[in-house]
Design a protein around this motif. Structure first.
Motif, PDB file in Angstrom:
ATOM      1  N   ARG A 427       0.814  -1.292  -0.163  1.00 50.70           N
ATOM      2  CA  ARG A 427       0.030  -0.026  -0.007  1.00 50.70           C
ATOM      3  C   ARG A 427       0.929   1.525   0.055  1.00 50.70           C
ATOM      4  N   GLY A 428       2.040   1.043   0.123  1.00 48.50           N
ATOM      5  CA  GLY A 428       2.941   2.221   0.240  1.00 48.50           C
ATOM      6  C   GLY A 428       3.010   3.115   1.559  1.00 48.50           C
ATOM      7  N   ALA A 429       3.328   4.382   1.616  1.00 44.24           N
ATOM      8  CA  ALA A 429       3.436   5.005   2.708  1.00 44.24           C
ATOM      9  C   ALA A 429       2.093   5.316   3.226  1.00 44.24           C
ATOM     10  N   ALA A 430       1.963   5.187   4.603  1.00 43.58           N
ATOM     11  CA  ALA A 430       0.770   5.482   5.114  1.00 43.58           C
ATOM     12  C   ALA A 430       1.121   7.012   5.935  1.00 43.58           C
ATOM     13  N   TYR A 431      -0.249   7.364   6.307  1.00 44.34           N
ATOM     14  CA  TYR A 431       0.016   8.789   6.793  1.00 44.34           C
ATOM     15  C   TYR A 431      -0.933   8.859   8.293  1.00 44.34           C
ATOM     16  N   GLU A 432      -0.644  10.006   8.995  1.00 44.30           N
ATOM     17  CA  GLU A 432      -1.490   9.987   9.919  1.00 44.30           C
ATOM     18  C   GLU A 432      -1.528  11.602  10.415  1.00 44.30           C
ATOM     19  N   PHE A 433      -2.727  12.000  10.792  1.00 45.57           N
ATOM     20  CA  PHE A 433      -3.044  13.427  11.051  1.00 45.57           C
ATOM     21  C   PHE A 433      -2.377  13.626  12.376  1.00 45.57           C
TER      22      PHE A 433
END
Length: 458
Positions: A427-433
């Motif tokens: 899924r590649g890079a995961a982000y968080e707020f």
């Protein structure tokens, strides 16, 4: 620009690119729309779109909607406003939508003056207000530090109506705004034309999601007319209706308090609002108030990379496993973590994973009221690690378990089912707020940059 007795707002849908029947826009123009306003973004789909500065909508869908709206606005001689361009309102998002608009204007032979309003912020520029104590946390986050700012891949400031109104006053016929409150794009023209703040903001809140405030949310958009004492609202689809309940209920949507809603300039107060059915399709609302704040504030949104993810999915129909699916999941946790340590030498400090049982309790978790064994369950394994190769390596350790792990009391290897091959999907890079903070703004427009383009040659 002189004040008006009323302002009519055409909102074709809840989000640009979501689609709407073209005839509903034609009807809104015939009803006498003064402005077309539509939201172009949201945080509903999570932090990826801000973190990666990518749109969630496809260019073809956005172009289809914009072609209809540009034709309608140009033909009626009224402005078109798009808020939160490109989903998250980054500078890339504004330029992406502006590029589509430029191509469409050329294709349609239309001449319209376009304003781009940029809302992206540099971490370096936010250090001064942070050190001066002008940045405050919003729940559930705590105090902000410089390191968190610098870790963000993208930061946007959420504008109110003021930058949009300023662009309209300067002659913009198409306003493409970066991150904006969902209501700002719908309220801006009414406030610019001198409509009271209470009805303007309340109407903007009700129309923000298009047909969601009607009896048929799939039918398209809505048409609201704001005047000196309130506003009137009706659906653009003649087979849908607005009722006092459907309109009033929208104040429950995405608000912590059904009677109040905070905007950069103050707070909408609808405690004394009265919703009256004018007929079977239209509702009149009066009694809305707006309390202007002593300090204008701008909300910040920011996202950073939290790791890299690999996903695997398997399906279970074996009744012996399904009779105690929680026991199987607990066994999976034990065996999986042991094998990762045995084969890769990793502990849970080196990676993280989530195992979700779709068809059992993946949505509600422990709150799920179901008590009977499920008929079938989809097992989603989501591994997160510091880099993609590591996440995939961990997920591959789970591959034979996702395919053949027996329950504790089984004396044979079951065969479960992967829906595709390969079983692991990177899924590649995961982000968080990581930013949910408010800045005490020096002026309502100081944090935003507007570029005005000359009219495109017809």
């Amino acid at each position: 620009m002189t004040n008006a007795d009323s302002v009519s707002i055409l909102v074709p849908s809840g989000m640009l690119g979501a689609g709407f029947p073209e005839e509903t826009v034609t009807r809104g123009i015939a009803l006498g729309a003064d402005v077309i306003a539509v939201d172009g973004g949201s945080t509903d789909s999570g932090p990826y779109y801000l973190g990666a500065s990518k749109p969630k909508t496809t260019a073809a869908a956005v172009a289809r909607d914009l072609r209809i709206l540009l034709r309608a606005a140009a033909g009626a001689g009224i402005p078109l406003i798009v808020g939160s361009c490109g989903t998250s309102g980054t500078d890339d998002g504004v330029d992406w939508v502006a590029g589509i608009v430029s191509d469409l204007l050329a294709e349609e032979g239309l001449s319209m003056k376009v304003a781009r309003i940029y809302s992206e912020q540099r971490a370096a520029d936010l250090k001064e207000p942070l050190e001066a104590g002008r940045i405050h946390p919003l729940p559930p986050l705590g105090d902000l530090d410089v390191a968190t700012l610098e870790e963000c891949t993208h930061i946007v400031a959420m504008m109110g109506h003021e930058p949009i109104a300023e662009a309209l006053a300067a002659g913009a016929q198409v306003v493409l705004a970066g991150r904006a409150t969902d209501t700002a794009n719908a309220a801006a023209y009414a406030l610019l034309r001198g409509m009271p703040a209470g009805p303007s903001w309340h109407a903007a809140k009700i129309v923000e999601c298009g047909g969601q405030c009607t009896t048929n949310p799939r039918a398209g958009g809505v048409f609201a007319t704001v005047d000196r004492t309130g506003f009137t609202i009706e659906p653009l689809d003649e087979n849908a209706a607005c009722t006092p309940i459907s309109v009033a209920a929208h104040m429950l949507y995405e608000t912590a308090n059904p009677f109040e809603m905070r905007e950069p300039d103050g707070t909408l107060d609808v405690r004394d609002a009265v919703y009256t059915a004018l007929d079977e399709r239209r509702v009149r609302v009066e009694g809305s108030r707006f309390h202007h704040a002593e300090q204008h504030t701008i909300k910040l949104e920011g996202a950073r990379i939290s790791g890299y993810e690999t996903m695997s999915f398997s399906a279970i129909r074996d009744p012996l496993i399904l009779k105690d699916i929680e026991g199987w999941a607990s066994l999976m946790d034990v065996v999986f973590t042991q094998r990762v340590e045995q084969t890769l030498g990793l502990t849970r400090d080196d990676y993280d994973y989530d195992l979700r049982l779709y068809g059992y309790n993946a949505v509600l978790g422990d709150l799920d009221p179901a008590t009977e064994p499920p008929r079938e369950v989809g097992v989603m394994l989501l591994v997160r690690a510091a880099d993609q190769d590591l996440a995939t390596a961990v997920a591959k350790v789970a591959n034979p378990l996702m395919l053949h792990l027996p329950a504790q009391d089984m004396d044979y290897l079951p065969s479960l089912a992967f829906p595709g091959s390969p079983a692991e999907v990177e899924r590649g890079a995961a982000y968080e707020f990581v930013l949910n903070h408010a800045v005490d703004s020096l002026t309502p427009t100081a944090m935003f940059r507007t570029e005005m383009e000359e009219k495109h040659d017809a």
